[in-house]
Design a protein around this motif. Sequence first.
Motif, PDB file in Angstrom:
ATOM      1  N   ALA A  36       0.769  54.446 -26.982  1.00  0.00           N
ATOM      2  CA  ALA A  36       0.950  55.625 -26.133  1.00  0.00           C
ATOM      3  C   ALA A  36       2.161  56.404 -26.634  1.00  0.00           C
ATOM      4  N   GLY A  37       2.026  57.729 -26.686  1.00  0.00           N
ATOM      5  CA  GLY A  37       3.120  58.581 -27.147  1.00  0.00           C
ATOM      6  C   GLY A  37       3.135  58.814 -28.644  1.00  0.00           C
ATOM      7  N   GLN A  38       2.348  58.073 -29.387  1.00  0.00           N
ATOM      8  CA  GLN A  38       2.265  58.218 -30.842  1.00  0.00           C
ATOM      9  C   GLN A  38       1.426  59.441 -31.183  1.00  0.00           C
ATOM     10  N   ASP A  39       1.859  60.226 -32.182  1.00  0.00           N
ATOM     11  CA  ASP A  39       1.043  61.343 -32.651  1.00  0.00           C
ATOM     12  C   ASP A  39      -0.133  60.799 -33.443  1.00  0.00           C
ATOM     13  N   ILE A  40      -1.319  61.326 -33.183  1.00  0.00           N
ATOM     14  CA  ILE A  40      -2.528  60.902 -33.884  1.00  0.00           C
ATOM     15  C   ILE A  40      -3.068  62.130 -34.601  1.00  0.00           C
ATOM     16  N   PHE A  41      -2.933  62.159 -35.920  1.00  0.00           N
ATOM     17  CA  PHE A  41      -3.279  63.342 -36.696  1.00  0.00           C
ATOM     18  C   PHE A  41      -4.652  63.281 -37.342  1.00  0.00           C
ATOM     19  N   GLY A  42      -5.195  62.103 -37.545  1.00  0.00           N
ATOM     20  CA  GLY A  42      -6.442  61.953 -38.284  1.00  0.00           C
ATOM     21  C   GLY A  42      -7.634  62.586 -37.602  1.00  0.00           C
ATOM     22  N   GLU A  43      -8.715  62.719 -38.345  1.00  0.00           N
ATOM     23  CA  GLU A  43      -9.948  63.312 -37.841  1.00  0.00           C
ATOM     24  C   GLU A  43     -11.115  62.320 -37.853  1.00  0.00           C
ATOM     25  N   ARG A  44     -10.821  61.048 -38.100  1.00  0.00           N
ATOM     26  CA  ARG A  44     -11.871  60.029 -38.106  1.00  0.00           C
ATOM     27  C   ARG A  44     -12.306  59.712 -36.677  1.00  0.00           C
ATOM     28  N   PRO A  45     -13.480  59.134 -36.510  1.00  0.00           N
ATOM     29  CA  PRO A  45     -13.920  58.771 -35.153  1.00  0.00           C
ATOM     30  C   PRO A  45     -12.908  57.897 -34.407  1.00  0.00           C
ATOM     31  N   VAL A  46     -12.275  56.967 -35.087  1.00  0.00           N
ATOM     32  CA  VAL A  46     -11.308  56.096 -34.420  1.00  0.00           C
ATOM     33  C   VAL A  46     -10.107  56.895 -33.910  1.00  0.00           C
ATOM     34  N   ASP A  47      -9.694  57.926 -34.660  1.00  0.00           N
ATOM     35  CA  ASP A  47      -8.586  58.775 -34.220  1.00  0.00           C
ATOM     36  C   ASP A  47      -8.979  59.572 -32.975  1.00  0.00           C
ATOM     37  N   GLU A  48     -10.188  60.122 -32.994  1.00  0.00           N
ATOM     38  CA  GLU A  48     -10.672  60.898 -31.853  1.00  0.00           C
ATOM     39  C   GLU A  48     -10.804  60.011 -30.616  1.00  0.00           C
ATOM     40  N   LEU A  49     -11.308  58.803 -30.792  1.00  0.00           N
ATOM     41  CA  LEU A  49     -11.428  57.882 -29.657  1.00  0.00           C
ATOM     42  C   LEU A  49     -10.051  57.582 -29.071  1.00  0.00           C
ATOM     43  N   ALA A  50      -9.079  57.301 -29.915  1.00  0.00           N
ATOM     44  CA  ALA A  50      -7.730  57.007 -29.425  1.00  0.00           C
ATOM     45  C   ALA A  50      -7.161  58.205 -28.660  1.00  0.00           C
ATOM     46  N   ARG A  51      -7.327  59.407 -29.192  1.00  0.00           N
ATOM     47  CA  ARG A  51      -6.838  60.600 -28.479  1.00  0.00           C
ATOM     48  C   ARG A  51      -7.479  60.717 -27.101  1.00  0.00           C
ATOM     49  N   ARG A  52      -8.792  60.552 -27.033  1.00  0.00           N
ATOM     50  CA  ARG A  52      -9.504  60.673 -25.754  1.00  0.00           C
ATOM     51  C   ARG A  52      -9.044  59.615 -24.754  1.00  0.00           C
ATOM     52  N   LEU A  53      -8.862  58.399 -25.224  1.00  0.00           N
ATOM     53  CA  LEU A  53      -8.435  57.328 -24.314  1.00  0.00           C
ATOM     54  C   LEU A  53      -7.022  57.570 -23.796  1.00  0.00           C
ATOM     55  N   PHE A  54      -6.110  57.989 -24.672  1.00  0.00           N
ATOM     56  CA  PHE A  54      -4.745  58.263 -24.214  1.00  0.00           C
ATOM     57  C   PHE A  54      -4.697  59.482 -23.295  1.00  0.00           C
ATOM     58  N   GLU A  55      -5.529  60.496 -23.554  1.00  0.00           N
ATOM     59  CA  GLU A  55      -5.589  61.662 -22.667  1.00  0.00           C
ATOM     60  C   GLU A  55      -6.051  61.256 -21.274  1.00  0.00           C
ATOM     61  N   ARG A  56      -6.898  60.255 -21.189  1.00  0.00           N
ATOM     62  CA  ARG A  56      -7.379  59.743 -19.910  1.00  0.00           C
ATOM     63  C   ARG A  56      -6.219  59.191 -19.095  1.00  0.00           C
ATOM     64  N   GLY A  57      -5.257  58.575 -19.771  1.00  0.00           N
ATOM     65  CA  GLY A  57      -4.086  58.013 -19.108  1.00  0.00           C
ATOM     66  C   GLY A  57      -4.284  56.560 -18.722  1.00  0.00           C
ATOM     67  N   GLY A  58      -3.178  55.916 -18.370  1.00  0.00           N
ATOM     68  CA  GLY A  58      -3.227  54.533 -17.911  1.00  0.00           C
ATOM     69  C   GLY A  58      -3.382  53.506 -19.011  1.00  0.00           C
ATOM     70  N   ILE A  59      -3.091  53.894 -20.266  1.00  0.00           N
ATOM     71  CA  ILE A  59      -3.253  52.986 -21.403  1.00  0.00           C
ATOM     72  C   ILE A  59      -1.960  52.950 -22.208  1.00  0.00           C
ATOM     73  N   ASP A  60      -1.501  51.738 -22.530  1.00  0.00           N
ATOM     74  CA  ASP A  60      -0.300  51.567 -23.352  1.00  0.00           C
ATOM     75  C   ASP A  60      -0.610  51.482 -24.835  1.00  0.00           C
ATOM     76  N   ALA A  61      -1.711  50.808 -25.198  1.00  0.00           N
ATOM     77  CA  ALA A  61      -2.015  50.599 -26.616  1.00  0.00           C
ATOM     78  C   ALA A  61      -3.510  50.389 -26.812  1.00  0.00           C
ATOM     79  N   ILE A  62      -3.947  50.691 -28.040  1.00  0.00           N
ATOM     80  CA  ILE A  62      -5.344  50.520 -28.421  1.00  0.00           C
ATOM     81  C   ILE A  62      -5.373  49.876 -29.795  1.00  0.00           C
ATOM     82  N   HIS A  63      -6.243  48.890 -29.963  1.00  0.00           N
ATOM     83  CA  HIS A  63      -6.466  48.266 -31.265  1.00  0.00           C
ATOM     84  C   HIS A  63      -7.958  48.320 -31.540  1.00  0.00           C
ATOM     85  N   VAL A  64      -8.328  48.770 -32.742  1.00  0.00           N
ATOM     86  CA  VAL A  64      -9.736  48.835 -33.104  1.00  0.00           C
ATOM     87  C   VAL A  64      -9.919  48.105 -34.427  1.00  0.00           C
TER      88      VAL A  64
END
Length: 106
Positions: A36-64
Amino acid sequence: MGQPVTVVERATSRPGVIRYEINRSITGTGHERFAAGQDIFGERPVDELARRLFERGGIDAIHVNSNIVTVDLAKGGTRDGIDELIANLFIYYGPGVEVPTIPEGA
């Protein structure tokens, strides 16, 4: 348009950590970690998923890792809607969105 991702939620032995198994690999054979709070610059599906999940809120970290998405909830965070965000990762035109058309003769 697009194809929904099949998502199966699995319990973990750690409170506040949820694992989702999906029907496609979104990282290849590599691991991706996001905080959470990390800038995510990539355009891969995993980057987009991380952005969407963090925008949702309530998440500290994601590992894929390939087709396993592990979500570390923030204190007081819930799992509500996470599976739907993952399932809709590759849906490009939702209800109410006009699909572009190609004019005749173009």
